[in-house]
Design a protein around this motif. Structure first.
Motif, mmCIF file in Angstrom:
data_model
loop_
_atom_site.group_PDB
_atom_site.id
_atom_site.type_symbol
_atom_site.label_atom_id
_atom_site.label_comp_id
_atom_site.label_asym_id
_atom_site.label_seq_id
_atom_site.Cartn_x
_atom_site.Cartn_y
_atom_site.Cartn_z
ATOM 1 N N UNK A 164 -8.219 -5.586 6.290
ATOM 2 C CA UNK A 164 -6.917 -5.735 5.637
ATOM 3 C C UNK A 164 -7.015 -5.543 4.122
ATOM 4 N N UNK A 165 -5.982 -4.933 3.576
ATOM 5 C CA UNK A 165 -5.907 -4.669 2.136
ATOM 6 C C UNK A 165 -4.422 -4.658 1.768
ATOM 7 N N UNK A 166 -4.030 -5.537 0.843
ATOM 8 C CA UNK A 166 -2.616 -5.665 0.494
ATOM 9 C C UNK A 166 -2.240 -4.879 -0.764
ATOM 10 N N UNK A 167 -3.153 -4.108 -1.299
ATOM 11 C CA UNK A 167 -2.842 -3.315 -2.499
ATOM 12 C C UNK A 167 -1.866 -2.196 -2.145
ATOM 13 N N UNK A 168 -1.264 -1.629 -3.198
ATOM 14 C CA UNK A 168 -0.344 -0.502 -3.002
ATOM 15 C C UNK A 168 -1.065 0.644 -2.305
ATOM 16 N N UNK A 169 -0.362 1.256 -1.348
ATOM 17 C CA UNK A 169 -0.874 2.413 -0.612
ATOM 18 C C UNK A 169 -2.110 2.080 0.215
ATOM 19 N N UNK A 170 -2.223 0.820 0.588
ATOM 20 C CA UNK A 170 -3.357 0.452 1.451
ATOM 21 C C UNK A 170 -2.844 0.046 2.835
ATOM 22 N N UNK A 171 -3.599 -0.813 3.514
ATOM 23 C CA UNK A 171 -3.331 -1.051 4.937
ATOM 24 C C UNK A 171 -1.956 -1.680 5.186
ATOM 25 N N UNK A 172 -1.692 -2.826 4.559
ATOM 26 C CA UNK A 172 -0.426 -3.514 4.831
ATOM 27 C C UNK A 172 0.771 -2.681 4.380
ATOM 28 N N UNK A 173 0.651 -2.047 3.221
ATOM 29 C CA UNK A 173 1.753 -1.229 2.693
ATOM 30 C C UNK A 173 2.047 -0.032 3.591
ATOM 31 N N UNK A 174 1.111 0.306 4.434
ATOM 32 C CA UNK A 174 1.310 1.428 5.359
ATOM 33 C C UNK A 174 1.814 0.955 6.711
ATOM 34 N N UNK A 175 1.180 -0.088 7.243
ATOM 35 C CA UNK A 175 1.502 -0.516 8.606
ATOM 36 C C UNK A 175 2.828 -1.269 8.692
ATOM 37 N N UNK A 176 3.117 -2.103 7.686
ATOM 38 C CA UNK A 176 4.361 -2.879 7.773
ATOM 39 C C UNK A 176 5.611 -1.988 7.862
ATOM 40 N N UNK A 177 5.762 -0.952 6.992
ATOM 41 C CA UNK A 177 6.954 -0.088 7.106
ATOM 42 C C UNK A 177 7.040 0.617 8.464
ATOM 43 N N UNK A 178 5.899 0.963 9.045
ATOM 44 C CA UNK A 178 5.923 1.638 10.347
ATOM 45 C C UNK A 178 6.384 0.680 11.441
ATOM 46 N N UNK A 179 5.914 -0.554 11.370
ATOM 47 C CA UNK A 179 6.337 -1.565 12.350
ATOM 48 C C UNK A 179 7.817 -1.903 12.135
#
Lengths: 58, 138
Positions: free
Chosen positions: B62-77
């Protein structure tokens, strides 16, 4: 549609910093990339009408 | 044939190369088992293949920085949108010995945070394909 990769990860086979054509992606897919901070839309350069320029010069 | 030790598989989610944040990958291809046993089956079970299903399970660091894991997966979900997932055994070009597996997926479950004190924050995400999986060798 041309986008600049602003995030640290490669997009569609191109590294960060490069311009990439994402016309194959759907709008929701593009929106997710923009929201995630991966890409920014490249603004098209304004076309300069050369004939107008010449008239202004004379 | 050379055996493969997984070192540098290439994995993209919605066209983003996340190989440097994924520690395990699983591609699951399955077909339902349909029982077609009848009185003429000679006392043995007979089966046919039914509906096909496919998914990818990726373990993200997991990585909460901009353009990392959370910033990518959350919008898709959140957007409930379909997006491509592509996995190759290595970063080399697609070939008969380095096939690519591609699916158009949705993500229905996402755990942004999971773990105990002192552990690396990881999240396992299952991507369900809505069009099976395409295997390409060129």
């Amino acid at each position: 549609m041309r986008f600049k990769i602003v995030g640290p990860h490669g997009i569609a086979g191109k590294p960060s910093g490069e311009i990439v054509d994402l016309s194959e992606l759907t709008e929701p897919q593009l929106a997710a990339l923009v929201e995630g901070g991966h890409v920014e839309k490249v603004r098209s350069e304004k076309k300069v009408d050369s004939s107008k320029k010449e008239k202004e010069a004379t | 044939m050379a055996k493969l030790v997984l070192k540098n598989p290439q994995i993209t989610v919605n066209s983003v190369d996340f190989s440097d944040h994924i520690s395990s990958v699983e591609i699951m291809l399955s077909k339902d088992e349909v029982d077609v046993t009848n009185f003429g089956s000679g006392g043995v079970k007979q089966r046919m293949a039914g509906l096909e299903d496919a998914s990818f399970t990726l373990n993200f660091q997991q990585d909460f920085a901009t353009a990392e894991v959370d910033a990518t997966l959350y919008p898709l979900w959140d957007a409930e949108t379909e997006f491509p997932v592509v996995v190759k055994p290595s970063t080399a070009a697609v070939s008969a010995s380095n096939p690519s597996y591609t699916g158009t997926c949705i993500v229905l479950e996402y755990q942004p945070l999971s773990g105990a004190v002192g552990e690396l924050s990881e999240t396992s995400v299952e991507f369900l394909s809505n069009n099976g999986i395409t295997r390409a060798t060129a």
